[in-house]
Design an enzyme around this catalytic site. Structure first.
Site, mmCIF file in Angstrom:
data_model
loop_
_atom_site.group_PDB
_atom_site.id
_atom_site.type_symbol
_atom_site.label_atom_id
_atom_site.label_comp_id
_atom_site.label_asym_id
_atom_site.label_seq_id
_atom_site.Cartn_x
_atom_site.Cartn_y
_atom_site.Cartn_z
ATOM 1 N N TYR A 185 -59.669 -44.628 98.300
ATOM 2 C CA TYR A 185 -59.650 -45.906 97.571
ATOM 3 C C TYR A 185 -58.327 -46.645 97.817
ATOM 4 C CZ TYR A 185 -63.768 -44.460 94.788
ATOM 5 O OH TYR A 185 -65.014 -44.067 94.365
ATOM 6 N N GLU A 188 -66.945 -38.879 102.959
ATOM 7 C CA GLU A 188 -67.051 -37.681 103.802
ATOM 8 C C GLU A 188 -68.310 -37.680 104.647
ATOM 9 O OE1 GLU A 188 -66.599 -33.955 101.512
ATOM 10 O OE2 GLU A 188 -65.393 -35.226 100.194
HETATM 11 P P1 TTP Z 1 -61.192 -37.484 97.634
HETATM 12 O O1 TTP Z 1 -61.654 -37.391 99.039
HETATM 13 O O2 TTP Z 1 -61.325 -36.267 96.793
HETATM 14 O O3 TTP Z 1 -59.657 -37.865 97.578
HETATM 15 P P2 TTP Z 1 -58.862 -38.981 98.353
HETATM 16 O O4 TTP Z 1 -59.650 -39.531 99.479
HETATM 17 O O5 TTP Z 1 -58.336 -39.985 97.374
HETATM 18 O O6 TTP Z 1 -57.612 -38.189 98.882
HETATM 19 P P3 TTP Z 1 -57.566 -37.139 100.064
HETATM 20 O O7 TTP Z 1 -56.673 -37.753 101.107
HETATM 21 O O8 TTP Z 1 -56.938 -35.937 99.460
HETATM 22 O O9 TTP Z 1 -58.939 -36.879 100.553
HETATM 23 O O10 TTP Z 1 -61.950 -38.652 96.926
HETATM 24 C C1 TTP Z 1 -62.356 -39.820 97.607
HETATM 25 C C2 TTP Z 1 -62.315 -40.981 96.649
HETATM 26 O O11 TTP Z 1 -63.196 -40.739 95.572
HETATM 27 C C3 TTP Z 1 -60.962 -41.190 96.041
HETATM 28 O O12 TTP Z 1 -60.140 -41.998 96.856
HETATM 29 C C4 TTP Z 1 -61.271 -41.795 94.720
HETATM 30 C C5 TTP Z 1 -62.644 -41.254 94.363
HETATM 31 N N1 TTP Z 1 -62.558 -40.187 93.339
HETATM 32 C C6 TTP Z 1 -62.758 -40.524 92.000
HETATM 33 O O13 TTP Z 1 -63.007 -41.683 91.677
HETATM 34 N N2 TTP Z 1 -62.642 -39.548 91.066
HETATM 35 C C7 TTP Z 1 -62.364 -38.255 91.374
HETATM 36 O O14 TTP Z 1 -62.261 -37.418 90.476
HETATM 37 C C8 TTP Z 1 -62.196 -37.915 92.761
HETATM 38 C C9 TTP Z 1 -61.899 -36.498 93.154
HETATM 39 C C10 TTP Z 1 -62.291 -38.911 93.701
HETATM 40 CA CA CA Z 2 -63.629 -36.565 99.867
#
Ligand code: TTP
Ligand code: CA
Ligand code: CA
Length: 631
Positions: A23, A121
């Site tokens: 985000y 993902e």
């Molecule tokens: P993630 O892939 O878990 O985290 P991320 O992309 O922010 O960081 P990373 O580089 O470690 O992968 O989550 C993807 C998006 O999903 C994240 O940017 C925001 C959203 N999200 C939520 O809104 N609530 C949550 O509890 C999680 C885990 C993620």
């Molecule tokens: Ca993720």
């Protein structure tokens, strides 16, 4: 419980890609001044600066974590930029993130079978692409190796930084490598190229894992972040798993993982190696026992699904502290908003992708008066999904009432709801869409609801349990997990109950056929007139029992295929009983006017029984599927 899948005979190359601080990257693209700055995205909630949901790597260096609130983040990192998620209907609106994720998926899916696993993902099956590359330009005879690939982290290799890239290049180009590793090397180059392409075209960085199966690829994709990739050669699997805590495995995070630790003393995946397959089967049953035995050896036959659209749609919101909902009216008001968004999203999925969702599920977290520290399990409830905002709202509220009754009996006060979410799942491709007309027309066996009955819960529950056989009510339990206020996409559902993982669209339910009428009938039911039952003007359809066999289909002049299709597409309506009907009066004339002439004539035939089309040839038209009711 996890189940072992048969392993493919041939070696595969599977990648798992995950966008970095997703985000935040989307917000940085919208506002480039935020690039390279400590930044976090916060939820829509002003309490203590809002909950963080995404944190940039620059902010992480200061110790900012997702579990913090904005105020705390400012305390540890005074220069942090806090960006609020877009808001709609007083909750987070995640559409910009969803479509940003789709941009990435569109690029990645050009190289092989692609499975969108979450908002940020993707799994890719790169086996064919890797084989092709190995044949056409094997790394061992290439003069130049794509530079990003030489920055890979290879699990086997020493992490000596002085000549790391040289070592990686040598590994990628080994002439004496076995076939599997050669394919992996090709996969690593392809993934590096894809990651650069994603960066060039979307400005987003991502990290990746490349291995011989999904399980291993996923386990390592986050090992080196941001903007890096990690490769798992077969020779490194055993060492890697030996020290991996069992709880790190997706399927072992819950009760099964706890049981392994508490009952068998298994702390790491490697510890499982000391148990025979039979022993594990004795403890956990044949399927899970075998799955554990294979997992300990890094074996997984799970395939990459060919699916670039989400498995379910979910909308949720949490109500922490004093925001908890304490009466039916406030729950209804919020459920209405959530259902409105859900309805828009499934409608748009239907219009754009011809995908139909079949199940509506309500999840909530609740606590009882004076026991708010003890989160009690609030049962999740499902019912067949009926399209139309009003109907979804109505059904969701009834699901809530039914669940509340199970949770709290018939008392009306003393409970509070701390999170609510609605999910549309069991989505299938309706490539013909022919008989989806049912979704736009109310079954006349109930006044207007798939979950009819009085609003008093005691009467509702038996109806739900006994009269919806096609999609039985399943009760799951939401564990308290996320601190986030809004759980858009399917975050809440995913975190609470893993419904997104389970809601696999049934491949067998893909149907072929002639042109779709969906587009002609996409008006919301809520606009339809009140139901009036008029003798002779009722179109009916035999329900579950009578339509399940080809013989009876023949009696009705329908093909067995038609029966199958109606079974597939009308689950929600079947469920209302052995026989349901819909009233032709419920067909919005304005919509009918837009239908192809052929279908207009059919519908007119229904409304003028004397001219009913007994001589009409049966074929791929809607009457083939919905013959007039027989008295
Ligand atoms: P993630 O892939 O878990 O985290 P991320 O992309 O922010 O960081 P990373 O580089 O470690 O992968 O989550 C993807 C998006 O999903 C994240 O940017 C925001 C959203 N999200 C939520 O809104 N609530 C949550 O509890 C999680 C885990 C993620
Ligand atoms: Ca993720
Ligand atoms: Ca991510």
């Amino acid at each position: 419980m996890p189940v072992a899948r048969p392993e493919p005979q041939e070696p595969r190359v599977i990648a798992h890609l995950d966008l970095d601080c997703f985000y935040v990257q989307v917000e940085q693209r919208r506002n480039p001044a935020l690039r390279g700055q400590p930044t976090a995205v916060v939820q829509y909630n002003d309490w203590k600066g809002g909950g963080l949901i995404a944190v940039s790597y620059e902010a992480r260096k200061f110790g900012v974590k997702r579990s913090m609130r904005g105020d705390e983040a400012k305390h540890v990192c005074p220069g942090i930029n806090l960006v609020q998620v877009p808001v709609a209907r007083e909750k987070a609106d995640l559409n910009i993130y969803r479509s940003a994720g789709s941009e990435v998926v569109a690029i990645l899916s050009t190289k092989g079978k692609c499975e969108r696993a979450s908002i940020d993902e993707v799994y890719l099956d790169l086996t064919d692409a890797a084989k092709e590359r190995l044949l056409e330009s094997p790394p061992e005879s290439s003069e130049i190796i794509f530079e990003e690939a030489t920055k890979s982290n290879i699990l086997d290799l020493s992490s000596d930084v002085s000549n790391r890239e040289e070592n990686v290049r040598a590994w990628l180009c080994r002439a004496d490598a076995d076939y599997q590793d050669k394919l992996l090397a090709c996969g690593a180059i392809i993934v590096a190229q894809l990651r650069i392409k994603v960066l060039e075209e979307t400005q987003f960085t991502c990290s990746a894992g490349i291995a011989h199966n999904k399980m291993l690829a996923k386990l390592v994709s986050g090992m080196h972040k941001p903007a890096q990739q990690t490769v798992v050669p077969s020779s490194s699997v055993q060492d890697f798993l030996a020290s991996l805590p069992v709880k790190k495995m997706k399927q072992l995070g819950g009760k099964l993982g706890s049981s392994l630790q508490d009952d068998l003393g298994v702390k790491t995946v490697g510890d499982l190696l000391t148990f025979t397959e039979e022993k594990l089967q004795d403890y956990y049953g044949v399927n899970t026992g075998t799955w554990l035995w294979k997992t300990a050896r890094g074996i997984s036959g799970e395939e990459v699904e060919d699916r670039i659209l989400p498995k379910s749609h979910g909308c949720g919101k949490t109500f922490p502290g004093s925001k908890a909902l304490k009466n039916n009216a406030s729950v209804k008001s919020w459920l209405d908003k959530l259902c409105e968004e859900l309805s828009e999203r499934i409608q748009s999925d239907l219009n754009s992708n011809k995908r139909v969702a079949q199940t509506l599920t309500l999840h909530a977290r609740a606590c009882k008066e004076n026991e708010c520290n003890l989160m009690k399990k609030f049962p999740s409830k499902s019912c067949p999904l009926r399209y139309g905002t009003g109907k979804i709202q109505e059904d969701a509220m009834k699901l809530f009432e039914s669940a509340l009754h199970d949770f709290w009996g018939s008392r009306n006060t003393g409970w509070s709801i701390t999170s609510l979410s609605v999910t549309a799942s069991k989505i299938f491709d309706d490539t013909s869409g022919t008989n989806s007309i049912l979704r736009y027309i109310s079954p006349s066996s109930s006044a207007s609801s798939a979950v009819p009955g009085s609003s008093s819960t005691p009467e509702l529950t038996p109806f739900l349990d006994k009269k919806l056989p096609m999609t039985p009510i399943h009760e799951e339990h939401c564990e308290p997990s996320s601190k986030n206020e809004d759980c858009g996409n399917s975050n809440l559902a995913k975190q609470c109950c893993g419904i997104e993982e389970k809601g696999v669209p049934n491949k067998s339910s893909k149907v072929k056929g002639t042109g779709s009428i969906l587009k002609f009938l996409s008006q919301s039911q809520s606009a339809l007139p009140e139901k009036r039952k008029i003798d002779g003007l009722t179109c009916g359809h035999q329900g579950q029992e009578s339509s399940s066999g080809a013989n009876k289909a023949e009696q009705h002049g329908r093909s067995a295929e038609a029966v199958d299709r109606s079974n597939i597409n009308t689950a929600g309506v079947h469920s209302a009983g052995n026989k349901w009907m819909f009233n032709v009066e419920d067909i919005d004339p304005a919509v009918v006017g837009e239908l192809p002439l052929e279908i207009q004539r059919e519908i007119q035939g229904w409304t003028r029984p004397s001219k009913q089309a007994s001589t009409k040839p049966r074929g791929h038209t809607i009457s083939s599927y919905f013959p007039p009711a027989r008295s």
